[in-house]
Write a protein that holds these residues in place. Structure first.
Motif, PDB file in Angstrom:
ATOM      1  N   LEU A  14     -12.874  -1.344   3.179  1.00 37.82           N
ATOM      2  CA  LEU A  14     -11.564  -2.095   3.042  1.00 37.82           C
ATOM      3  C   LEU A  14     -11.161  -2.217   1.675  1.00 37.82           C
ATOM      4  N   ASP A  15     -12.167  -2.606   0.727  1.00 38.56           N
ATOM      5  CA  ASP A  15     -11.839  -2.913  -0.672  1.00 38.56           C
ATOM      6  C   ASP A  15     -11.266  -1.700  -1.072  1.00 38.56           C
ATOM      7  N   ALA A  16     -11.617  -0.430  -0.944  1.00 39.89           N
ATOM      8  CA  ALA A  16     -11.128   0.675  -1.527  1.00 39.89           C
ATOM      9  C   ALA A  16      -9.693   0.914  -0.985  1.00 39.89           C
ATOM     10  N   PHE A  17      -9.557   0.748   0.306  1.00 38.33           N
ATOM     11  CA  PHE A  17      -8.149   0.718   0.872  1.00 38.33           C
ATOM     12  C   PHE A  17      -7.249  -0.347   0.222  1.00 38.33           C
ATOM     13  N   ASN A  18      -7.661  -1.667  -0.214  1.00 40.93           N
ATOM     14  CA  ASN A  18      -6.799  -2.561  -0.897  1.00 40.93           C
ATOM     15  C   ASN A  18      -6.542  -2.145  -2.273  1.00 40.93           C
ATOM     16  N   GLU A  19      -7.486  -1.427  -2.782  1.00 41.64           N
ATOM     17  CA  GLU A  19      -7.203  -0.896  -4.175  1.00 41.64           C
ATOM     18  C   GLU A  19      -6.430   0.164  -4.281  1.00 41.64           C
ATOM     19  N   MET A  20      -6.311   1.154  -3.203  1.00 46.71           N
ATOM     20  CA  MET A  20      -5.282   2.393  -3.120  1.00 46.71           C
ATOM     21  C   MET A  20      -3.891   1.573  -2.891  1.00 46.71           C
ATOM     22  N   GLN A  21      -3.720   0.568  -2.227  1.00 46.01           N
ATOM     23  CA  GLN A  21      -2.227   0.064  -1.879  1.00 46.01           C
ATOM     24  C   GLN A  21      -2.010  -0.682  -3.372  1.00 46.01           C
ATOM     25  N   VAL A  22      -2.842  -1.156  -4.119  1.00 45.89           N
ATOM     26  CA  VAL A  22      -2.389  -1.833  -5.316  1.00 45.89           C
ATOM     27  C   VAL A  22      -1.969  -0.647  -6.419  1.00 45.89           C
ATOM     28  N   ALA A  23      -2.692   0.728  -6.372  1.00 44.00           N
ATOM     29  CA  ALA A  23      -2.521   1.774  -7.153  1.00 44.00           C
ATOM     30  C   ALA A  23      -0.908   2.592  -6.670  1.00 44.00           C
ATOM     31  N   GLY A  24      -0.615   2.016  -5.565  1.00 40.10           N
ATOM     32  CA  GLY A  24       0.689   2.560  -5.180  1.00 40.10           C
ATOM     33  C   GLY A  24       0.659   3.908  -4.405  1.00 40.10           C
TER      34      GLY A  24
END
Length: 534
Positions: free
Chosen positions: A228-238
């Motif tokens: 889930l952390d990786a998914f959130n990071e992906m969203q932040v990265a656009g």
């Protein structure tokens, strides 16, 4: 020797229009072919090449026939066109067959040939063929071309040869995102998640594939919070998640009970018009079922156009775990009516549903139908479910007989089901024998001893209780602490019994005590919360 003819302008114009048109007609191309044959323009290498390139996208078989009947030796470009077409259609063996004919025709491959062949080699996961290609690449001097080198890195990483892959990766000066992703995926497949993450963090550019690789890797090894952390990071990265990234994240949401985030992903799927295929649909069903929203899971199931055994099994399991065993049995019957064959997991779920309802005869019917109807050999899990079913119904003798007649060695699940029934029905001596069997098998975890101790306590055999507890202390057998999980603002928080390390623990205790006081005011003794250990 045939004279070298140039095709007329009309034929070339028609071929050009066929190449640029989104939907080309095989009939139109065959008319052009006939025109070239009559006019002799087929002897023009350029026209023949354009015609074959056009046929490759609409009728590969006809393109191959035309290729074989050319009045002149095919160029390397034409060989590559057909090899590439077979590779793109996931027909690697046909691609290699054509390559063998290319070598027999004394036509040397170039860097494009090898890029297609390396992809075909990855498709069949053949390290031996890949090594032969690598040797030929070096022999012909194509090893320094970027996409050939990247293909070799991808090949070795896909086959698990990370040492060879990393050597080539280090000398590759123009690594693209596919090369980086291949290396990350190679370490993931080898179970080296730490190395994969280090390499992932070094990537100069990350796309949806590289992000989904990490998310799926974390979910696959049970690191759901990291997923889930990786998914959130992906969203932040656009970066928008792809199909694999969405499925991996839904898996993590289900295990963590992160319902809000799972709902957000479902909304993302609908907003972006992603197809609710069997994999994505099953992932949503599983997520909603594990998060306690069985109605949402049922709604997703009904919206699916195609449903396979995994979708049905997820629904049967969900209904069973939510105390709706009748619906689970109905779903199994619907599955059979629609001609979907159940698998081993399906039978575990349906036998569990029968156990919860106490449907002994129906459970026996399902168990017998595994081998008789579907040709599935019952495993230890299925025997465990049947033992649990019989034990819940108080048929202790029949359950013991089943265990004795099992074709495979009973494990802790099978014996544990019978042991729990002994506790419920007061069969202390039988329970004691089961515990001794578990000790001999080395499966006497803390729960087994605690269960035996509770059985003795229920029979007021306090001396035996003290004996069991003393043996646990001497053997340093500790009870595994229980835990619970709750989602707050999209974040899943886990609480372990006896652990007070949470930064908001004072507020949490105050809130729970307030709830306890309110419940006591209602006079519901069954709902009282005991906080003496806090």
């Amino acid at each position: 020797m045939l004279p070298r003819l140039r095709s007329d302008r009309k034929a070339l114009v028609l071929l050009g229009s066929c190449l640029t048109r989104p939907r080309r007609s095989s009939g139109e191309l065959k008319q052009i072919h006939a025109h070239l044959l009559i006019s002799g323009g087929i002897c023009d290498r350029f026209a023949a090449g354009k015609l074959i390139s056009s046929f490759v996208t609409v009728d590969l078989h006809y393109a191959l026939l035309l290729f074989r009947c050319l009045p002149h030796p095919p160029s390397t470009f034409l060989w590559n066109t057909l090899i590439g077409a077979y590779t793109s259609r996931n027909q690697p063996l046909s691609a290699f067959s054509l390559f063998s004919r290319m070598l027999a025709a004394v036509r040397l491959p170039n860097n494009y040939t090898f890029s297609f062949l390396l992809r075909s080699c990855i498709a069949i996961s053949s390290l031996f063929v890949g090594q032969e290609l690598h040797a030929l690449i070096e022999k012909l001097g194509w090893e320094n071309y970027d996409f050939v080198l990247n293909g070799l890195v991808h090949l070795y990483a896909s086959c698990g040869c990370m040492g060879d892959a990393h050597k080539l990766f280090d000398v590759c000066h123009h690594r693209d995102v596919v090369t980086w992703s291949a290396m990350v995926n190679g370490y993931v497949k080898g179970g080296q998640i730490g190395f994969a993450r280090e390499l992932f963090d070094e990537m100069p550019e990350r796309n949806a594939v590289s992000w989904s690789t990490m998310i799926t890797a974390y979910a696959g090894v049970g690191m759901f919070t990291e997923a889930l952390d990786a998914f959130n990071e992906m969203q932040v990265a656009g970066v928008e998640p792809n199909h694999a990234g969405v499925v991996g994240t839904l898996c993590a949401c289900g295990f963590l009970g992160a319902l809000d985030q799972g709902k957000w992903i479902h909304a993302f799927v609908e907003r972006n018009g992603m197809e609710l295929d069997r994999i994505l649909g099953t992932a949503l069903i599983d997520m909603y079922a594990k998060c306690g929203c069985i109605d949402n899971a049922d709604q997703v199931f009904e919206e699916m156009i195609e449903r396979d055994v995994f979708a049905y099994t997820a629904m049967i399991s969900g209904f069973s775990n939510h105390g709706q065993s009748e619906k689970a049995i109905e779903m199994f019957a619907r599955m059979e009516e629609e001609g979907v064959k159940p698998n081993e997991v399906t039978f575990i779920c349906i036998l569990s549903a029968c156990g919860r309802l106490g449907l002994v005869e129906l459970g026996k019917h399902f168990f017998e139908s595994m081998g008789r109807v579907y040709g599935i050999e019952p495993g230890v899990e299925h025997y465990g479910c049947l033992v649990d079913l019989l034990s819940r119904a108080g048929l202790i003798d029949e359950a013991q007989k089943l265990i004795r007649e099992m074709r495979i060695e009973p494990d802790s699940y099978v014996l544990g089901a019978l042991l729990n029934a002994c506790r419920v029905h007061g069969e202390v001596e039988v329970g004691k024998d089961i515990v001794e069997s578990l000790v001999e098998m080395g499966l006497d975890h803390s729960g087994v001893h605690v269960l035996l101790s509770n059985m003795y306590a229920s029979s007021f055999r306090w001396e035996d209780v003290r004996k069991v507890r003393r043996e646990m202390e001497e053997n340093k057998v500790r009870k595994v602490p229980g835990c619970s999980m709750i989602e707050v603002d999209g974040v899943a928080c886990e609480f372990v019994a006896g652990d007070q390390s949470h930064p908001c623990m004072d507020k949490i205790i105050l809130t729970v005590k307030s709830m306890d006081k309110q419940l006591k005011s209602f006079g519901d003794d069954n709902c009282l919360t005991h906080l003496s250990n806090l």
